[in-house]
Design a protein around this motif. Structure first.
Motif, PDB file in Angstrom:
ATOM      1  N   GLY A   2      -4.491   1.899  -4.336  1.00  0.00           N
ATOM      2  CA  GLY A   2      -4.404   3.347  -4.303  1.00  0.00           C
ATOM      3  C   GLY A   2      -3.801   3.837  -3.006  1.00  0.00           C
ATOM      4  N   ALA A   3      -3.548   5.134  -2.946  1.00  0.00           N
ATOM      5  CA  ALA A   3      -2.894   5.731  -1.780  1.00  0.00           C
ATOM      6  C   ALA A   3      -3.908   6.166  -0.725  1.00  0.00           C
ATOM      7  N   ILE A   4      -3.402   6.350   0.493  1.00  0.00           N
ATOM      8  CA  ILE A   4      -4.193   6.885   1.602  1.00  0.00           C
ATOM      9  C   ILE A   4      -3.649   8.275   1.902  1.00  0.00           C
ATOM     10  N   LEU A   5      -4.506   9.302   1.823  1.00  0.00           N
ATOM     11  CA  LEU A   5      -4.071  10.678   2.072  1.00  0.00           C
ATOM     12  C   LEU A   5      -4.258  11.027   3.548  1.00  0.00           C
ATOM     13  N   ILE A   6      -3.163  11.454   4.171  1.00  0.00           N
ATOM     14  CA  ILE A   6      -3.165  11.752   5.605  1.00  0.00           C
ATOM     15  C   ILE A   6      -2.534  13.126   5.827  1.00  0.00           C
ATOM     16  N   SER A   7      -3.069  13.881   6.748  1.00  0.00           N
ATOM     17  CA  SER A   7      -2.470  15.164   7.114  1.00  0.00           C
ATOM     18  C   SER A   7      -1.377  14.934   8.155  1.00  0.00           C
ATOM     19  N   PRO A   8      -0.451  15.871   8.334  1.00  0.00           N
ATOM     20  CA  PRO A   8       0.643  15.681   9.294  1.00  0.00           C
ATOM     21  C   PRO A   8       0.179  15.477  10.729  1.00  0.00           C
ATOM     22  N   ASP A   9      -1.050  15.917  11.059  1.00  0.00           N
ATOM     23  CA  ASP A   9      -1.538  15.702  12.418  1.00  0.00           C
ATOM     24  C   ASP A   9      -2.308  14.386  12.555  1.00  0.00           C
ATOM     25  N   GLY A  10      -2.239  13.526  11.523  1.00  0.00           N
ATOM     26  CA  GLY A  10      -2.788  12.184  11.637  1.00  0.00           C
ATOM     27  C   GLY A  10      -4.255  12.047  11.305  1.00  0.00           C
ATOM     28  N   THR A  39       0.854  -1.186   0.000  1.00  0.00           N
ATOM     29  CA  THR A  39       0.000   0.000   0.000  1.00  0.00           C
ATOM     30  C   THR A  39       0.889   1.234   0.000  1.00  0.00           C
ATOM     31  N   MET A  40       0.255   2.412   0.043  1.00  0.00           N
ATOM     32  CA  MET A  40       1.020   3.656   0.072  1.00  0.00           C
ATOM     33  C   MET A  40       0.277   4.685   0.912  1.00  0.00           C
ATOM     34  N   THR A 100      13.400  -0.065 -12.470  1.00  0.00           N
ATOM     35  CA  THR A 100      13.531  -1.346 -11.778  1.00  0.00           C
ATOM     36  C   THR A 100      12.514  -1.496 -10.661  1.00  0.00           C
ATOM     37  N   ARG A 101      11.786  -0.412 -10.343  1.00  0.00           N
ATOM     38  CA  ARG A 101      10.776  -0.455  -9.289  1.00  0.00           C
ATOM     39  C   ARG A 101       9.391  -0.570  -9.901  1.00  0.00           C
ATOM     40  N   GLY A 102       8.410  -0.880  -9.051  1.00  0.00           N
ATOM     41  CA  GLY A 102       7.060  -1.117  -9.532  1.00  0.00           C
ATOM     42  C   GLY A 102       6.273   0.156  -9.797  1.00  0.00           C
ATOM     43  N   ALA A 103       5.015  -0.047 -10.235  1.00  0.00           N
ATOM     44  CA  ALA A 103       4.142   1.080 -10.586  1.00  0.00           C
ATOM     45  C   ALA A 103       3.816   1.928  -9.361  1.00  0.00           C
ATOM     46  N   ARG A 104       3.619   1.293  -8.210  1.00  0.00           N
ATOM     47  CA  ARG A 104       3.279   2.043  -7.002  1.00  0.00           C
ATOM     48  C   ARG A 104       4.380   3.034  -6.641  1.00  0.00           C
ATOM     49  N   LEU A 156       5.178  13.689   1.742  1.00  0.00           N
ATOM     50  CA  LEU A 156       6.032  12.545   2.019  1.00  0.00           C
ATOM     51  C   LEU A 156       5.249  11.275   1.698  1.00  0.00           C
ATOM     52  N   ALA A 157       5.813  10.446   0.828  1.00  0.00           N
ATOM     53  CA  ALA A 157       5.162   9.179   0.474  1.00  0.00           C
ATOM     54  C   ALA A 157       5.840   8.033   1.214  1.00  0.00           C
TER      55      ALA A 157
END
Length: 603
Positions: free
Chosen positions: A425-433, A385-386, A453-457, A476-477
């Motif tokens: 898909g990604a999970i969007l989070i704010s810096p305060d969680g 995941t991301m 050499t790395r994947g699509a994600r 930051l991912a």
């Protein structure tokens, strides 16, 4: 000026070359260590007063080796192997070999016993005759670093009572022995002036991986095949377009700690890569191919009764295309990706994560703890995941609403992450969680930082983050792979203490001071350290460093020339390029003054 302890004309080139090869190999593996190398010469005429070292200030003295010859001769005379061969010529040859083998072991023991710090473990190469000395290379590395790596306990493979030899216990140990073997081989070559670069670090790592796998094979079967080539070939093979994933357990057929579910009527040779790759499709978490290092003979799985002290059951785990791991008792000993062997790393480096989050978002401790829990929960899921942490999480959720699932802002928790991370898909989070959306299909333009050499994600994260950073939006991912390893993007350069830079510059200026006694080895070490940390030099440092560098290098070369002329030796001049300012460098790359952190271990 003459070298007091003269062994041969190129000793002043040889020892730094071994050191550079060792340091570069450790750098590739991202091992933070301060290794040492030196050369010791044991006089062939057994005069203990003529035990020589290079460099001479390596921390040892001839007096510590006064008993070396009596110890060696006693050990050889009592070795039952010396009379193993019947004919006189073979006996003479064997005694000579036994003498050198014993000399190596005893010198290594003396070096370890006389380490004044007690912090290093030492390894000694096989002796090579050079003029009037037996020459041996010594590599020293911190015990803390060496034993930090998982290793086996068995160091000797016994063929029979009269024949046994050393085997590798860990990848790091295998690397050290390969470098020592290379140093021995180079000493035997006719053109000694080539010492300045006698091996490529990547080849050292490949040879070390091969030696480690050969040692593993000896735990199972003396007559087995090439396990490294088998693993590389299988990981490269696709089956119906899919990359290799599965398990290959290496053990004897009579191992009592294996549950055999299927016996193959006709075993598959380990040279039949395609046949084994096809069968690998059957393996899973509850089913593995069983291999005796010579052929794949069945399917089954290890039982929970296995005692790791037995060291006779290993696993090659194929995690993705061209990637595999060597595992013993759930300990990863080696990772190979696209034929490049590496040491296993932490699945989730909390220190790196905390450093990046604080530098980008300056969050409070409670929020940092919440974000750490989110990443740990994602790692536990083992399906990849991301997470994307951004100050614009709310706005980005709305902008990308057509390609995501937007939710009411919800505090992040382990339970929440465990559920929403199962959606692509990604999970969007704010810096305060706070979580704003999940299943987000990230957008972004082409980025020069992409990695084929790395994947699509991973590449999706790069395109998105680079786009936002170009707009001065902090992001930051955190990319979590299916096997639970965490990658962070962007990867910020490590912060260091400004004091370290000041000390190195001051040290260099001391070496450039014409009124002081010159230490060529010390000046060279300081310049090498400055080269490693050149990114951290500010504009105000550059003129000082280059001025001192030019004087110090001139002194080094005059010093080397004087030594060469005094002994009629060859001479290779040192060359160091001018230092330049890095555009990205600013004071943010220095640790806070009150920080106790340091990168001294890296220098």
């Amino acid at each position: 000026m003459q070298i007091k302890m003269f062994m041969w004309e190129w000793q002043h080139i040889f020892q730094p070359a071994v050191f550079r090869l060792l340091v570069e190999s450790l750098r590739i593996l991202k091992i933070q260590a301060s290794p040492k190398t030196f050369v010791i010469g044991i006089p062939i005429n057994e005069d203990a007063n003529n035990v020589y070292f290079h460099p001479e200030n390596c921390g040892y003295t001839p007096q510590q080796f006064q008993a070396v010859f009596s110890m060696v001769n006693d050990a050889v005379s009592n070795d039952p192997r010396q009379g193993f061969f019947i004919t006189a010529p073979l006996n003479l040859e064997r005694k000579s070999s036994l003498y050198l083998e014993t000399l190596q072991k005893i010198v290594e023991n003396i070096v370890n016993e006389n380490d004044s710090t007690g912090e290093f473990i030492s390894f000694c190469s096989f002796p090579v005759e050079m003029n009037n000395h037996w020459i041996m290379t010594v590599i020293q590395i911190e015990k803390e670093v060496f034993y930090e790596q998982y290793q086996l306990t068995r160091a000797i493979h016994e063929v029979h009572a009269m024949r046994y030899y050393r085997i590798d216990r860990s990848f790091l140990e295998a690397i050290i022995w390969v470098i020592l073997s290379e140093s021995q081989r180079e000493l035997q070559m006719p053109s000694k002036e080539r010492y300045d670069s006698f091996a490529e670090p990547e080849r050292i790592l490949e040879d070390a991986a091969s030696n480690l796998l050969s040692s593993i094979r000896l735990h199972i079967d003396d007559m087995g095949g090439d396990l490294l080539e088998l693993a590389n070939a299988i990981s490269a093979e696709r089956y119906e377009g899919l990359g290799s994933k599965g398990r290959l357990v290496i053990c004897r057929r009579d191992n009592p700690h294996i549950l055999i579910k299927i016996n193959l009527k006709v075993p598959i040779s380990i040279n039949n890569y395609r046949g084994i790759r096809k069968l690998l499709e059957v393996s899973s978490e509850t089913m593995a191919l069983l291999c005796d290092a010579g052929s794949v003979w069945g399917l089954g799985l290890p039982l929970g009764t296995y005692d790791l002290c037995n060291e006779d059951l290993f696993e090659i785990k194929f995690t993705e295309h061209y990637t595999w791991e060597l595992v013993h008792a759930e300990h990863v000993m080696l990772i190979v990706k696209y034929r490049k062997p590496r040491l296993p790393r932490k699945r989730f480096d909390k220190e790196q994560f905390c450093d990046h989050v604080n530098r980008l978002f300056n969050v409070h401790e409670e929020a940092l703890g919440i974000l750490i829990e989110a990443v740990e929960s994602a790692v536990e899921q083992r399906h990849g995941t991301m997470l994307v942490i951004t100050t614009e999480a709310d706005q980005e959720s709305e902008r990308l609403s057509a390609q995501s699932t937007v939710i009411t802002p919800t505090p992040v928790s382990r339970e929440l992450i465990s559920h929403v991370s199962s959606v692509d898909g990604a999970i969007l989070i704010s810096p305060d969680g706070i979580v704003y959306s999940f299943g987000v299909i990230l957008d972004g333009l082409f980025s020069k930082n992409g990695d084929r050499t790395r994947g699509a994600r991973y590449n999706s994260a790069i395109r998105y983050i680079d786009g936002k950073n170009n707009s001065n939006i902090k992001c930051l991912a955190i990319i979590v792979s299916e096997d639970g390893y965490v990658n962070i993007y962007p990867t910020l350069k490590q912060r260091i203490s400004r004091t370290l830079i000041d000390e190195l510059i001051e040290d260099l200026e001391k070496h450039a001071d014409l009124s002081k006694r010159f230490d060529g080895d010390g000046a060279r070490a300081t310049l090498l350290n400055l080269e490693k940390l050149s990114f951290y030099l500010l504009k105000k440092d550059i003129e000082r460093v280059n001025t001192a560098k030019n004087i110090a290098v001139d002194r080094m070369n005059k010093h080397s020339l004087a030594e060469a002329m005094g002994r009629g030796m060859g001479c290779i001049f040192d060359q160091f390029n001018d230092f330049h300012v890095h555009e990205e460098m600013n004071h943010e790359y220095y640790l806070p003054i009150n920080s106790c952190d340091s990168v001294m271990d890296e220098v």
